[in-house]
Write a protein that holds these residues in place. Structure first.
Motif, short mmCIF file in Angstrom:
data_model
loop_
_atom_site.label_atom_id
_atom_site.label_comp_id
_atom_site.label_asym_id
_atom_site.label_seq_id
_atom_site.Cartn_x
_atom_site.Cartn_y
_atom_site.Cartn_z
N UNK A 51 8.69 -1.17 -10.43
CA UNK A 51 8.21 -2.50 -10.05
C UNK A 51 6.98 -2.95 -10.83
N UNK A 52 6.35 -2.03 -11.53
CA UNK A 52 5.17 -2.34 -12.34
C UNK A 52 4.02 -2.89 -11.50
N UNK A 53 3.92 -2.41 -10.25
CA UNK A 53 2.81 -2.74 -9.36
C UNK A 53 2.21 -1.44 -8.84
N UNK A 54 0.94 -1.48 -8.51
CA UNK A 54 0.33 -0.35 -7.83
C UNK A 54 0.97 -0.21 -6.46
N UNK A 55 1.36 0.98 -6.03
CA UNK A 55 2.08 1.13 -4.77
C UNK A 55 1.17 1.01 -3.56
N UNK A 56 1.78 0.85 -2.40
CA UNK A 56 1.05 0.84 -1.13
C UNK A 56 0.55 2.23 -0.81
N UNK A 57 -0.37 2.30 0.13
CA UNK A 57 -0.87 3.59 0.58
C UNK A 57 0.27 4.41 1.19
N UNK A 58 0.23 5.71 0.95
CA UNK A 58 1.32 6.59 1.38
C UNK A 58 1.53 6.54 2.89
N UNK A 59 0.44 6.36 3.66
CA UNK A 59 0.57 6.35 5.12
C UNK A 59 1.43 5.18 5.59
N UNK A 60 1.32 4.03 4.90
CA UNK A 60 2.14 2.87 5.27
C UNK A 60 3.56 3.00 4.72
N UNK A 61 3.73 3.62 3.57
CA UNK A 61 5.08 3.90 3.08
C UNK A 61 5.82 4.79 4.07
N UNK A 62 5.11 5.76 4.64
CA UNK A 62 5.73 6.66 5.61
C UNK A 62 6.10 5.93 6.90
N UNK A 63 5.31 4.93 7.27
CA UNK A 63 5.56 4.20 8.52
C UNK A 63 6.76 3.26 8.40
N UNK A 64 7.03 2.78 7.20
CA UNK A 64 8.09 1.79 7.02
C UNK A 64 9.47 2.40 7.25
N UNK A 65 10.24 1.80 8.13
CA UNK A 65 11.62 2.22 8.41
C UNK A 65 12.56 1.43 7.53
N UNK A 66 13.38 2.13 6.75
CA UNK A 66 14.34 1.46 5.87
C UNK A 66 15.50 0.96 6.72
N UNK A 67 15.58 -0.38 6.85
CA UNK A 67 16.47 -0.96 7.84
C UNK A 67 17.84 -1.38 7.34
N UNK A 68 18.61 -0.46 6.80
CA UNK A 68 20.02 -0.75 6.52
C UNK A 68 20.78 -0.36 7.79
#
Length: 349
Positions: free
Chosen positions: A117-134
């Motif tokens: 994506x060529x962007x700085x990523x979000x903090x790991x704690x918030x990546x862990x919180x995000x539920x992939x909603x398929x």
């Protein structure tokens, strides 16, 4: 229910945002209490979308966390990639539920996100919180969640086409080829040369060859289902139509299977899933057959000569690929029937 859930939409002047408005206006349990745009704050939304005149009368709010917290219970983020990285944590910390339609929290590995994506990523704690909603595959993770990362449009069509086979480990996950096509609404409402009428009319072109940012999202989901690493070849094309995605997928079977076995697998895997429809043998879906709806239609053809299976999966990129799936996630999050507010018949012709 006596009190409706209050919803805010950030990015209301984009195609994904206005499609959220269309569906939420018909949702029996939700009230839109704020439509938000950083670029058009203070203007009536009907200035940009006259079809909403006298339907949505609110003026667009700016992005103000305290204002949103006072108006809403859940926030939909229909924003460009990179915006949600900063905005989602602030909304979550303010106690709001968040459904993010961007790609900022779909990938669990921040380094992979930065690479594609060529962007700085979000903090790991918030990546862990995000539920992939398929929802059809990982919907059990959604009820009660506070933070949903809504899948991408190409990944939705492609992953749903591959999921039964990956989960059963019937295919070689190192030789999957995906040939995908999208209408121009997937590029958003912003102006660019590639979506200029004179450029796209009577034209058909490939783009982001071997570097489309949805590639690792598909690999991540398929690998999760199969319990092993997946590596795909993924080529995207722009088609001179407004809506729709067709993902044509070619896979090699690990061992000989009959076409009946394959159809039985798909039908049993998606049994009870209202929005996935498997076509009969010899029948293949077109994008117009899901236009304006939350359906994913799948057709299958086994080439007994090569042992290769062709899967054709179609969705409306603005609905099942964006706004409709986000509302499906909201329904599961809140414990409602997942079809609530989504049972629109496809628009045809």
């Amino acid at each position: 229910m006596s009190t409706k859930l209050r919803a805010a939409i950030v990015g209301s002047t984009g195609y994904g945002g206005v499609e959220l408005i269309r569906f939420l206006l018909a949702h029996p349990y939700v009230e839109i209490t704020s439509v938000i745009s950083s670029s058009a704050s203070g203007a009536p939304i009907a200035d940009g979308y006259p079809h909403l005149n006298q339907i949505v009368t609110e003026r667009l709010d700016g992005i103000d966390i305290e204002l949103i917290r006072g108006k809403a219970d859940v926030v939909f983020l229909a924003t460009p990639h990179g915006v949600s990285i900063d905005l989602s944590p602030k909304l979550l910390d303010a106690g709001l539920k968040v459904i993010d339609l961007s790609g900022d929290f779909r990938l669990k590995d921040g380094q992979v996100y930065e690479q594609w994506y060529k962007h700085k990523p979000a903090e790991a704690s918030y990546l862990d919180r995000a539920v992939y909603g398929l929802c059809e595959l990982f919907g059990a993770d959604v009820p009660g969640a506070q933070f949903i990362s809504n899948p991408g449009c190409y990944p939705t069509a492609t992953i749903l086409g591959l999921a039964p086979l990956a989960a059963k480990r019937w295919i070689d996950l190192k030789s999957v080829i995906v040939d995908a096509k999208s209408g121009v609404s997937g590029a958003g409402r912003g102006l660019s040369q590639v979506v200029h009428y004179a450029e796209i009319n009577e034209n058909f072109l490939a783009y982001k060859v071997n570097r489309h940012q949805h590639t690792p999202e598909i690999e991540q989901a398929i690998g999760r289902l199969a319990g092993e690493e997946a590596t795909i070849t993924f080529t995207t094309h722009l088609v001179p139509m407004t809506r729709g995605i067709m993902s044509t997928i070619y896979v090699n079977l690990k061992q000989a299977r009959s076409e009946d076995e394959i159809f039985d697998l798909f039908r049993s895997y998606y049994e009870g899933r209202s929005f996935v429809r498997i076509r009969d043998k010899g029948k293949y879906p077109g994008t117009k057959e899901v236009f304006g709806s939350n359906y994913c239609d799948i057709g299958l053809s086994l080439d007994s000569r090569t042992g290769r299976l062709t899967i054709i999966s179609v969705i409306d990129n603005m609905v099942k690929g964006a706004a409709g799936q986000a509302i499906q996630n909201l329904n599961l999050m809140m414990g409602w029937d997942e079809t609530t507010g989504l049972t629109f018949t496809p628009v045809y012709p």
